[in-house]
Motif scaffolding. Structure first.
Motif, mmCIF file in Angstrom:
data_model
loop_
_atom_site.group_PDB
_atom_site.id
_atom_site.type_symbol
_atom_site.label_atom_id
_atom_site.label_comp_id
_atom_site.label_asym_id
_atom_site.label_seq_id
_atom_site.Cartn_x
_atom_site.Cartn_y
_atom_site.Cartn_z
ATOM 1 N N VAL A 27 0.851 -1.193 0.000
ATOM 2 C CA VAL A 27 0.000 0.000 0.000
ATOM 3 C C VAL A 27 0.890 1.248 0.000
ATOM 4 C CG1 VAL A 27 -1.717 1.296 1.345
ATOM 5 C CG2 VAL A 27 -1.796 -1.219 1.313
ATOM 6 N N LEU A 52 -1.458 0.884 8.329
ATOM 7 C CA LEU A 52 -2.399 0.552 7.247
ATOM 8 C C LEU A 52 -1.698 -0.204 6.115
ATOM 9 C CD1 LEU A 52 -4.337 3.956 7.083
ATOM 10 C CD2 LEU A 52 -4.795 1.963 8.522
ATOM 11 N N ARG A 54 0.001 -3.378 4.188
ATOM 12 C CA ARG A 54 -0.289 -4.809 4.092
ATOM 13 C C ARG A 54 0.452 -5.541 5.213
ATOM 14 N NH1 ARG A 54 -0.449 -7.988 -1.659
ATOM 15 N NH2 ARG A 54 -1.129 -9.998 -0.849
ATOM 16 N N THR A 55 -0.214 -6.423 5.923
ATOM 17 C CA THR A 55 0.263 -7.157 7.113
ATOM 18 C C THR A 55 0.307 -6.298 8.377
ATOM 19 O OG1 THR A 55 2.675 -6.801 6.934
ATOM 20 C CG2 THR A 55 1.751 -8.634 5.646
ATOM 21 N N GLU A 93 3.715 -13.407 4.420
ATOM 22 C CA GLU A 93 2.842 -12.932 3.343
ATOM 23 C C GLU A 93 3.578 -12.950 1.999
ATOM 24 O OE1 GLU A 93 -0.326 -12.143 3.745
ATOM 25 O OE2 GLU A 93 -0.894 -10.862 2.057
ATOM 26 N N ARG A 121 -1.101 -16.889 7.499
ATOM 27 C CA ARG A 121 -0.474 -16.605 6.199
ATOM 28 C C ARG A 121 0.298 -17.806 5.667
ATOM 29 N NH1 ARG A 121 -0.457 -11.269 8.724
ATOM 30 N NH2 ARG A 121 -1.692 -10.003 7.292
ATOM 31 N N GLY A 318 0.549 -1.789 13.660
ATOM 32 C CA GLY A 318 -0.725 -1.800 14.375
ATOM 33 C C GLY A 318 -1.160 -3.183 14.841
ATOM 34 N N ASN A 319 -0.207 -4.101 14.967
ATOM 35 C CA ASN A 319 -0.565 -5.478 15.328
ATOM 36 C C ASN A 319 -0.547 -5.651 16.842
ATOM 37 O OD1 ASN A 319 -0.914 -6.351 12.620
ATOM 38 N ND2 ASN A 319 1.311 -6.373 12.379
ATOM 39 N N GLU B 35 -5.634 -6.810 2.429
ATOM 40 C CA GLU B 35 -5.551 -8.155 1.849
ATOM 41 C C GLU B 35 -6.506 -9.133 2.540
ATOM 42 O OE1 GLU B 35 -3.214 -6.731 3.693
ATOM 43 O OE2 GLU B 35 -2.494 -8.176 5.185
ATOM 44 N N LEU B 283 -8.094 -4.200 9.570
ATOM 45 C CA LEU B 283 -7.913 -2.906 8.901
ATOM 46 C C LEU B 283 -7.094 -1.944 9.748
ATOM 47 C CD1 LEU B 283 -11.541 -2.274 7.522
ATOM 48 C CD2 LEU B 283 -9.755 -3.785 6.625
ATOM 49 N N LYS B 284 -7.021 -2.209 11.064
ATOM 50 C CA LYS B 284 -6.315 -1.327 12.009
ATOM 51 C C LYS B 284 -6.954 0.055 12.049
ATOM 52 C CE LYS B 284 -3.570 -4.798 12.331
ATOM 53 N NZ LYS B 284 -3.759 -5.728 13.457
#
Lengths: 335, 335
Positions: A27, A52, A54-55, A93, A121, A318-319, B35, B283-284
């Motif tokens: 992204v 935001l 990817r992953t 991923e 994944r 953001g995980n 994704e 999406l966070k």
């Protein structure tokens, strides 16, 4: 151009090359503004939300730039990596997209969300004990047994160039908006993201000061800069910023740090939780403890950064588990 | 062009005019991909996060477009509005920027975050009892006493044109990316946002089907479309989507709905909480119950939308209390 990724430092050309490879995969994260943040800081703040990405973190950038370069002949043997969580997602991923087998060595106490996401994944996760086992040793053993390519988290010029695409995007988008950042604040652990962004800004916006944000008790980058050589953290874990607990800066990233960094600031656990709360209540972004370190540093050193004009902060990931997030958002955000 | 905002319908020209006014005031929110969402839906999904808009919802767009048109002579008497929360923020913020006094009539059971945020933006908040009092009556009384300009939440062509700038941005950004949406899903209450976006897409992407998302038990737009005339909800509140509890579609928005909408779907409270959990974990993004309605509708009608190709969803707001958010994110997100 990079010829030996374990010895060379990336250039802007390498970052642009990585950006071309990432097209359609990652992204292009936006530059966001927030009126509440501007108001409390007293200067215009631009936010690069790699949350935001990817992953859920910037790590996908470097992982794809490295893994997509593995030669056809080596692909059947797969990849192996060690990671506290976010690098794991990027590697899993990327390997999944390319149909490669991935084995990830992760600490048994990593956030459940990160362990489950790596499995989701398609990766095989090998858990280890942070205190008793060596993740490097386990990964090396797997690589020796299987012939898998080891995907280092930061000490690799292709990884650094991949992470640097976040800086290329931010510098390019800022130029288009007519914005010149007086300073940028980027989270630091091994230093792949920070050194990649510093390299991009060196070429595209050399007047922007580059500052590191680190968890208190894990301020190895700040102390290494002061010492002029790599200094390690004391053993043990004192921070909730699980993404930023590497023992010391990487050798290649530190070469860039020495050349480009102005310095850094550390944030305590309370400051990280407060920053997460601010991000929830005002930015409406889900940020993990390590990802919020740059915001925490900004909120706790407002005058320092406001004096330098427009600020760029990188929210690197953001995980975060629901429990940790709940703990953060119950706090009154800093005003 | 609009000459009587209480009778005319906005055109693309009005929306473009609003967009020019909003320059430097509102955020051009990005189009995001994720994704995990693509994978569960089985089609490419583009997300327009109005959660990241100034004041945490799209409402700032319409409020600024309306309030910035108040004539100099009328400005000293200020503005008055009634709102369950998000319109309140847009009105308070716009008035604050222009130095106008704002009075907001809000339900006493509105989320604390919304009441406090309106006060934080300098507004005077008059709380009322949703069951026993009429918000329209209170607002009319204040307007009569003070001479304040009433800022309607949706039945005003300038408000609709302002909200429509979200559609102008999405359609323009999609064209630049070479994407053609088969369908779009937008939350509906009074219908200001939905009708504004439908108007923009009618001109810029007429092949995109426009669908409404509503809370179960408050599906007045869906039932009104079926009946061909405005039908009200039963009195009372059955949904946690506090932002979407208007008794019936606005008169002006419904004229657009009749012309442009394909239909709509409703989402239960459980589905809204599940969608908020999905937004947190994948999406966070921090999304409020009403803001997540479009995502809930998509997650619960995947085949319907996947069959139509690329989907656009509007996440309309992110102003949610920590308690409600905690309740949502403890749920396992839909897989």
């Amino acid at each position: 151009m990079i010829t030996d990724p374990l010895a060379d430092l990336p250039t802007l050309e390498d970052i642009e090359d990585a950006a071309a490879r990432l097209q359609g995969i990652t992204v292009h994260t936006p530059l966001l503004r927030n009126e509440a943040l501007d108001a409390v800081v007293g200067a215009p703040v631009w936010i690069k939300p790699e949350t935001l990405q990817r992953t859920g973190s910037f790590k996908m950038r470097g992982a794809w730039n490295r893994i997509s370069r593995i030669l056809e002949a080596d692909r059947p043997r797969g990849v192996v990596a060690f990671s506290s969580g976010n690098h794991a997602q990027g590697v899993a991923e990327s390997a999944n997209i390319l149909g490669l087998k991935a084995t990830i060595v992760m600490p048994a106490d990593a956030p459940r969300a990160k362990i489950e996401a790596a499995r989701g994944r398609g990766a095989t996760v090998r858990l280890y004990d942070r205190v008793k086992e060596s993740r490097e040793g386990i990964a090396a053993e797997i690589a020796a047994q299987t012939g898998a390519t080891t995907i280092r988290p930061f000490d690799d010029a292709w990884i650094m160039a991949g992470q640097g695409t976040a800086g290329l995007e931010a510098a390019t988008d800022a130029k288009r908006k007519g914005v010149a950042f007086g300073s940028l604040i980027c989270n630091a652990s091994g230093g792949g993201l920070l050194s990649g962004i510093a390299t991009a800004f060196e070429a595209l916006s050399p007047e922007t000061e580059v500052w590191a944000a680190e968890p208190a008790g894990h301020d190895d980058t700040i102390r290494s800069l002061a010492a002029g050589r790599i200094v390690s953290n004391d053993p043990g874990y004192r921070s909730i910023a699980d993404a930023l607990l590497t023992p010391e800066p990487g050798v290649l990233p530190f070469e860039v740090h020495k050349r480009r960094l102005k310095g850094g600031f550390a944030a305590t656990n309370d400051e990280l939780l407060d920053a997460m709360s601010f991000a929830f209540h005002h930015l409406k972004l889900v940020v993990e403890p390590g990802g919020a370190c740059s915001l925490a540093v900004l909120l706790n050193n407002r005058a320092h950064f406001a004096a330098r004009g427009p600020v760029l902060i990188i929210l690197s990931g953001g995980n975060v588990d629901a429990d940790m997030f709940t703990q953060a958002i119950r706090r009154t955000p800093p005003a």
